[in-house]
Design an enzyme around this catalytic site. Structure first.
Site, mmCIF file in Angstrom:
data_model
loop_
_atom_site.group_PDB
_atom_site.id
_atom_site.type_symbol
_atom_site.label_atom_id
_atom_site.label_comp_id
_atom_site.label_asym_id
_atom_site.label_seq_id
_atom_site.Cartn_x
_atom_site.Cartn_y
_atom_site.Cartn_z
ATOM 1 N N LYS A 124 -22.111 5.575 -17.882
ATOM 2 C CA LYS A 124 -21.210 4.505 -18.345
ATOM 3 C C LYS A 124 -20.646 4.829 -19.722
ATOM 4 C CE LYS A 124 -21.798 1.197 -15.061
ATOM 5 N NZ LYS A 124 -22.132 -0.087 -14.545
ATOM 6 N N LYS A 158 -20.284 7.418 -2.351
ATOM 7 C CA LYS A 158 -20.611 6.130 -1.735
ATOM 8 C C LYS A 158 -19.438 5.161 -1.924
ATOM 9 C CE LYS A 158 -22.813 3.477 -5.395
ATOM 10 N NZ LYS A 158 -23.798 2.457 -5.693
ATOM 11 N N LYS A 172 -17.579 -0.469 -5.714
ATOM 12 C CA LYS A 172 -16.579 -1.438 -6.142
ATOM 13 C C LYS A 172 -15.767 -0.960 -7.333
ATOM 14 C CE LYS A 172 -20.285 -4.541 -7.550
ATOM 15 N NZ LYS A 172 -20.902 -3.966 -8.755
#
Ligand code: ATP
Ligand code: LTN
Length: 335
Positions: free
Chosen positions: A115, A197, A200
């Site tokens: 992040k 994967k 979102k």
């Protein structure tokens, strides 16, 4: 233990639009857990603040996530569904646990590294101490089990480490939680790149089916899904695109992958993709209808929020009081 049941705790961040992956891999599997466990499911809105949010949009997203939990089948009477930010004990315990967590441990967290790289302009202290708040979430309820994806395994390990460290000094204060993987949850992959994967935060919206996508969009995305060479609908390592679609079809219809392969023997990719879209729609449509209905039931939802906030706060405060006492913080004199 609460009501003679072991305690289970989980939650999702109130950011982004949930995908079919979030539903099939997490939410759907939470629905029946309350039969065996005393369940708490939080809307992790404090965690969302580690990334900048637009206030009006964020307010809506957080409330809508709670409504979505219910629309997906989580009974708000049988599960404690609540907002993390409504129970101040989370932030308070998080501070206390910060003082029992080492910089070195936090620096090793892969989610922090990822992040920080992604939001290089906003590497705030909250992003760094994110796992401590997560530890507080779990430990406040004395959770025995925590359903999580593999990506959260490291955060659960640090939670256990912090709890064991604290217990080592002050006695048995916290239950040491374990990851709960249940029956092998489906891992849904991106429709545009089956090596990744379905997520979102993926920039390519065609890679994900969102829980609120309408039927036309779902058909379009399935039709556009990348497929593999050949024309046979078969599961296999050499066919990641078709295998992913077969898995989605299988979870949505309840058929095994082998049964699904038989259904499409001799048929082409076109027919298959359309059938996948229909299977997804048949799962999502009832949830979308229920969600639409609940959105209008403002008083009912407000009542649930009030009741469950209170229930969560009761259990959380019990642990927090114990922790403060152990630490030697002075008690507020009673009147
Ligand atoms: P982000 O892209 O913001 O990191 P995400 O879509 O990967 O989010 P998380 O918020 O990390 O999702 O996860 C919420 C829950 O959904 C977790 O329990 C995770 O294991 C599950 N989950 C997420 N993506 C998938 C997927 N593609 N297949 C199965 N389960 C998934
Ligand atoms: N970090 C988790 C969300 C989360 C969580 C928790 C999950 C926050 N607190 C406590 C389980 C228990 C995520 O991103 N999926």
């Amino acid at each position: 233990m609460i009501n003679d049941k072991k305690v289970l705790y989980s939650g999702m961040q109130a950011t982004g639009n949930l995908t079919l992956g979030n539903y099939l891999g997490a939410l759907k599997n939470w629905v029946s857990l309350n039969e065996e466990y005393e369940c708490f499911f939080g809307v992790m809105d404090l965690h969302s603040l580690t990334v900048r949010q637009e206030p009006a949009d964020f307010r809506k997203k957080a409330r809508n996530l709670l409504i979505l939990y219910i629309a997906a089948g989580l009974s708000p009477e049988k599960n404690c569904i609540y907002f993390q930010s409504h129970v101040p004990a989370h932030a308070e315990l998080s501070w206390l646990l910060n003082c029992f967590t080492y910089m070195g441990e936090l620096s090793r967290m892969t989610q922090f590294k990822d992040k920080a790289a992604k939001h290089a302009d906003n590497i705030n202290a909250g992003l760094f101490t994110y796992p401590v708040l997560m530890a507080a979430d779990i430990l406040l309820y004395q959770a025995d089990y925590v359903p999580i994806g593999r990506d959260q395994q490291q955060h659960l390990e640090i939670t256990r480490d912090i709890a064991e460290r604290f217990n080592g000094i002050y006695g048995d204060v916290f239950t040491i939680p374990e990851a709960y993987y249940g029956k092998a949850g489906a891992k849904i992959r991106s429709l545009q790149d089956p090596a990744k994967k379905m997520s979102k935060s993926d920039e390519n919206v065609n890679g994900s089916i969102y829980l609120m996508d309408d039927p036309d969009t779902i058909v379009r995305k399935c039709k556009r899904a990348v497929t593999d060479s050949g024309s046979e609908v078969r599961y296999g390592e050499d066919k990641p695109g078709i295998s992913n679609l077969l898995e989605i079809y299988s979870v949505c219809t309840g058929k095994t992958v082998e049964e699904a392969e038989k259904d499409f023997a001799g048929k082409g990719y076109g027919d298959f993709k359309l059938a996948v879209a229909e299977a997804v729609i048949s799962v999502l449509k009832p949830m979308q209808d229920e969600y639409g209905r609940l959105l209008k039931e403002k008083d009912y939802i407000d009542g649930i929020i009030r009741d469950n906030d209170e229930k969560a706060a009761y259990f959380a405060n019990k642990t927090l009081r114990k922790v403060k006492k152990k630490l030697g913080l002075t008690e507020m004199p009673r009147k």
